[in-house]
Structure formats: structure tokens, C-alpha cells
Design a protein around this motif. Structure first.
Motif, PDB file in Angstrom:
ATOM      1  N   ASN A   1      52.290 -57.764 -33.457  1.00  0.00           N
ATOM      2  CA  ASN A   1      52.192 -57.819 -32.007  1.00  0.00           C
ATOM      3  C   ASN A   1      53.557 -58.141 -31.408  1.00  0.00           C
ATOM      4  OD1 ASN A   1      51.608 -58.264 -29.313  1.00  0.00           O
ATOM      5  ND2 ASN A   1      49.804 -59.519 -29.689  1.00  0.00           N
ATOM      6  N   ALA A   2      54.110 -57.187 -30.663  1.00  0.00           N
ATOM      7  CA  ALA A   2      55.442 -57.386 -30.067  1.00  0.00           C
ATOM      8  C   ALA A   2      55.447 -58.507 -29.046  1.00  0.00           C
ATOM      9  CB  ALA A   2      55.912 -56.085 -29.410  1.00  0.00           C
ATOM     10  N   ASN A   3      54.288 -58.849 -28.497  1.00  0.00           N
ATOM     11  CA  ASN A   3      54.220 -59.899 -27.483  1.00  0.00           C
ATOM     12  C   ASN A   3      54.340 -61.300 -28.069  1.00  0.00           C
ATOM     13  OD1 ASN A   3      53.879 -58.036 -25.383  1.00  0.00           O
ATOM     14  ND2 ASN A   3      51.667 -57.980 -25.671  1.00  0.00           N
ATOM     15  N   THR A   4      54.425 -61.399 -29.395  1.00  0.00           N
ATOM     16  CA  THR A   4      54.550 -62.713 -30.023  1.00  0.00           C
ATOM     17  C   THR A   4      56.009 -63.138 -30.184  1.00  0.00           C
ATOM     18  OG1 THR A   4      54.550 -61.762 -32.254  1.00  0.00           O
ATOM     19  CG2 THR A   4      52.404 -62.352 -31.313  1.00  0.00           C
ATOM     20  N   VAL A   5      56.943 -62.316 -29.742  1.00  0.00           N
ATOM     21  CA  VAL A   5      58.365 -62.635 -29.894  1.00  0.00           C
ATOM     22  C   VAL A   5      58.752 -63.781 -28.965  1.00  0.00           C
ATOM     23  CG1 VAL A   5      60.723 -61.783 -29.633  1.00  0.00           C
ATOM     24  CG2 VAL A   5      58.950 -60.289 -30.591  1.00  0.00           C
ATOM     25  N   GLU A   6      59.467 -64.748 -29.514  1.00  0.00           N
ATOM     26  CA  GLU A   6      60.014 -65.852 -28.724  1.00  0.00           C
ATOM     27  C   GLU A   6      61.508 -65.970 -29.005  1.00  0.00           C
ATOM     28  OE1 GLU A   6      58.239 -69.652 -29.114  1.00  0.00           O
ATOM     29  OE2 GLU A   6      56.217 -68.982 -28.550  1.00  0.00           O
ATOM     30  N   ARG A   7      62.276 -66.226 -27.957  1.00  0.00           N
ATOM     31  CA  ARG A   7      63.721 -66.392 -28.124  1.00  0.00           C
ATOM     32  C   ARG A   7      64.188 -67.675 -27.438  1.00  0.00           C
ATOM     33  NH1 ARG A   7      64.825 -61.315 -30.077  1.00  0.00           N
ATOM     34  NH2 ARG A   7      63.727 -59.610 -29.035  1.00  0.00           N
ATOM     35  N   HIS A   8      65.101 -68.360 -28.122  1.00  0.00           N
ATOM     36  CA  HIS A   8      65.752 -69.536 -27.549  1.00  0.00           C
ATOM     37  C   HIS A   8      67.259 -69.334 -27.721  1.00  0.00           C
ATOM     38  CE1 HIS A   8      61.956 -71.776 -27.273  1.00  0.00           C
ATOM     39  NE2 HIS A   8      61.661 -71.223 -28.442  1.00  0.00           N
ATOM     40  N   TYR A   9      68.006 -69.768 -26.720  1.00  0.00           N
ATOM     41  CA  TYR A   9      69.459 -69.606 -26.785  1.00  0.00           C
ATOM     42  C   TYR A   9      70.135 -70.966 -26.682  1.00  0.00           C
ATOM     43  CZ  TYR A   9      68.372 -64.713 -26.002  1.00  0.00           C
ATOM     44  OH  TYR A   9      67.854 -63.443 -26.125  1.00  0.00           O
ATOM     45  N   TYR A  10      71.245 -71.107 -27.417  1.00  0.00           N
ATOM     46  CA  TYR A  10      71.999 -72.352 -27.457  1.00  0.00           C
ATOM     47  C   TYR A  10      73.460 -72.035 -27.156  1.00  0.00           C
ATOM     48  CZ  TYR A  10      67.824 -73.721 -30.038  1.00  0.00           C
ATOM     49  OH  TYR A  10      66.524 -73.931 -30.419  1.00  0.00           O
ATOM     50  N   ASN A  11      74.016 -72.737 -26.182  1.00  0.00           N
ATOM     51  CA  ASN A  11      75.418 -72.586 -25.803  1.00  0.00           C
ATOM     52  C   ASN A  11      76.044 -73.974 -25.840  1.00  0.00           C
ATOM     53  OD1 ASN A  11      75.043 -69.673 -24.823  1.00  0.00           O
ATOM     54  ND2 ASN A  11      73.558 -70.790 -23.569  1.00  0.00           N
ATOM     55  N   LEU A  12      76.907 -74.206 -26.827  1.00  0.00           N
ATOM     56  CA  LEU A  12      77.331 -75.577 -27.111  1.00  0.00           C
ATOM     57  C   LEU A  12      78.842 -75.729 -27.220  1.00  0.00           C
ATOM     58  CD1 LEU A  12      74.786 -76.124 -30.014  1.00  0.00           C
ATOM     59  CD2 LEU A  12      74.468 -76.847 -27.638  1.00  0.00           C
ATOM     60  N   ARG A  13      79.302 -76.936 -26.844  1.00  0.00           N
ATOM     61  CA  ARG A  13      80.680 -77.329 -27.109  1.00  0.00           C
ATOM     62  C   ARG A  13      80.713 -77.997 -28.479  1.00  0.00           C
ATOM     63  NH1 ARG A  13      79.548 -78.772 -21.868  1.00  0.00           N
ATOM     64  NH2 ARG A  13      80.805 -77.751 -20.242  1.00  0.00           N
ATOM     65  N   LEU A  14      81.559 -77.521 -29.339  1.00  0.00           N
ATOM     66  CA  LEU A  14      81.630 -78.077 -30.686  1.00  0.00           C
ATOM     67  C   LEU A  14      82.352 -79.416 -30.721  1.00  0.00           C
ATOM     68  CD1 LEU A  14      82.376 -74.793 -32.625  1.00  0.00           C
ATOM     69  CD2 LEU A  14      80.241 -76.074 -32.590  1.00  0.00           C
TER      70      LEU A  14
END
Length: 284
Positions: free
Chosen positions: A182-195
């Protein structure tokens, strides 16, 4: 007498040899399909053990040897791995699915909070996938399917990540969970960080004090340009479409270090348009 003659005639009728051969071939092919699925499952188990071992060795090398890590940073294909290391690459099977998980760990100052958040989100998605699959299976069985037929589906559940942008001070990457039924089960999270300190980079940091107005202006302009050239339109505000960005708006940094705002499927447009993305110009 007539019935006896008909019986003898029927007894003399034989299936054509080609039909027999085709029938036997079809049976053997069915066996091969089942055997191949079983072989793939066994192979994945072996690969999982090997991959986990390789990942563990790589982590030890990076953490134990600064020279090793610096050497990786000089290799374009592996530079990101010197900052983001896959600490868990695992493949395991449930009764009805194969689960593949690759979990990243951010290497830098004060990044424990981020790594804990990643781990929590991965575990949450694994639990959600199990619940989704149980619901799907129940519906499948309720409509006449069998346990054996469902097992043959060999549902694939995956959690993986990809590095979007990196520099000496900043890293941006995405974490994606998916289920192939099921393509509707896709979840995405994004992280933008200072190292340097593990802190999160926000749209306000990139666009300035008027970041909401600036982002909204650029996104609405790009939507208008698209709608003027395409039959498939973005939802209007009255239809529940785009209103404004906020602190929870998802984005990542592209290869040029520009923020790319991402909306979920159906959030601002018809599902056929997928997950719309809008690159924001920082030079405006």
C-alpha cells in the motif's frame, strides 16, 4: 449395446501428449515459485547476519580511528558516512512479512537527543506497520483468502534513510518507512542539523524573521505557475489546500543547500501528484 459402444469409445480417448507435458510443466513451475520464495527468505536471513556484522565493524572503525573517519570524508561516495553511520542494518521475518531496517546515527556534538528521536520514530513505524499488516490480513481472510495465500505475498516492510546534503558543519537527511502492499503507508521524516551542537536548523534560520511570509509567497507562486500550465491543479484554500507554513512544515536541504519544502500525499494536491516539493530561493 449403444451405451456399451459409447463407453468403449470414451475409454479409448487419451489426453494429447502435449497437454500432459504442459500440465506437468505448469505443476513444476508452481513448485519452483514456492521453492524460490523459500530460498529468498533463507537468503535474506543469511544476508541479514552478514550485513549486521559489516555495519558493526564499520562503526567500530569510524569511532575508534579518527584517521579512518577523515579518510572516508575524502571519498565522495563515503563522505556522508563519516558523519552519519548506519548503526543497525537488520532483516527479520514475521509470519507474513519481511522487515528490512537501516537506522542511522548522527555523529557530532550533543546529538544523543536526535539519535534517540530517530530510534523512537523507527520503532513507532515498525509497530504501525505490524498493525497495518494485521488489519490488511484480517480483511484478506474475511473476503475468502487463505493463510497460505497471504503468506505467499511476502509483504516487504522497509525503513531506510538517505543523505540529502552535508558539509563540515551541517547535515540533512531523510528517514523513510514503507510497506509494498500500500503506497499510502509511506512515512517520511526529515532532519536538518548543525553538527557543531546537534541543534535543528529551521526555516526561520534560513529565510529570516519574515520566513512565514517569504515561504508562503514562493510556494503559492510555484503553485500558480504549475496550475497555469497543467490540467491537474493544486487544491484551493476552500478545498482544504495550502494555507501557510509553520514550525512543523517538513523540509530538507538539497545539494545546493537550499530548503525544499515537502507536503504529504493528498495534503495540498490530488494523490496523483505524489508528495509535492517546493525549492525556496535563499537569494531573494
Amino acid at each position: 449395446m449403444k451405451n456399451l459402444e459409447e463407453l468403449r469409445r470414451l475409454q479409448e480417448i487419451h489426453a494429447p501428449e502435449q497437454l500432459k507435458e504442459r500440465t506437468l510443466a505448469a505443476i513444476e513451475q508452481g513448485k519452483e515459485v514456492i521453492d524460490m520464495k523459500q530460498l529468498r527468505r533463507k537468503t535474506r536471513r543469511r544476508i541479514a547476519t552478514a550485513v549486521t556484522g559489516v555495519a558493526a565493524c564499520f562503526i567500530v572503525a569510524v569511532n575508534a580511528s579518527p584517521a579512518f573517519a577523515l579518510g572516508l570524508a575524502d571519498i565522495p561516495a563515503l563522505g556522508a558516512l563519516a558523519r552519519i553511520v548506519c548503526v543497525r542494518s537488520d532483516i527479520y521475518e514475521t509470519a507474513d512479512s519481511t522487515v528490512t531496517v537501516s537506522v542511522p546515527e548522527v555523529q557530532g556534538e550533543q546529538t544523543d537527543r536526535v539519535n534517540q528521536l530517530i530510534d523512537e520514530q523507527v520503532k513507532a513505524y515498525e509497530a504501525k506497520a505490524a498493525a497495518d499488516l494485521a488489519e490488511y490480513k484480517a480483511a484478506f481472510l474475511a473476503t475468502g483468502g487463505t493463510e497460505e495465500e497471504f503468506a505467499v505475498k511476502d509483504i516487504q516492510v522497509k525503513v531506510d534513510y538517505d543523505v540529502k546534503y552535508q558539509s563540515d558543519a551541517v547535515v540533512s537527511f531523510g528517514l523513510t518507512g514503507s510497506q509494498d502492499w500500500n503506497a499510502n503507508t509511506v512515512e517520511r521524516h526529515y532532519y536538518n542539523l548543525r553538527l557543531t551542537d546537534g541543534s535543528e536548523i529551521t526555516l526561520k534560520d534560513l529565510l529570516g524573521e519574515n520566513w512565514v511570509e517569504e515561504a508562503n509567497t514562493q510556494i503559492k507562486h510555484q503553485m500558480d505557475v504549475h496550475d497555469g500550465a497543467s490540467e491537474m491543479k493544486y487544491f484551493t484554500a476552500e478545498e482544504g489546500g495550502f494555507q501557510t507554513v509553520d514550525e512543523n512544515t517538513k523540509f530538507y536541504l538539497n545539494e545546493q543547500g537550499q530548503p525544499v519544502v515537502v507536503f504529504e500525499k493528498f495534503e495540498v494536491a490530488p494523490g496523483a501528484m505524489g508528495e509535492p516539493e517546493f525549492t525556496l530561493d535563499l537569494t531573494r
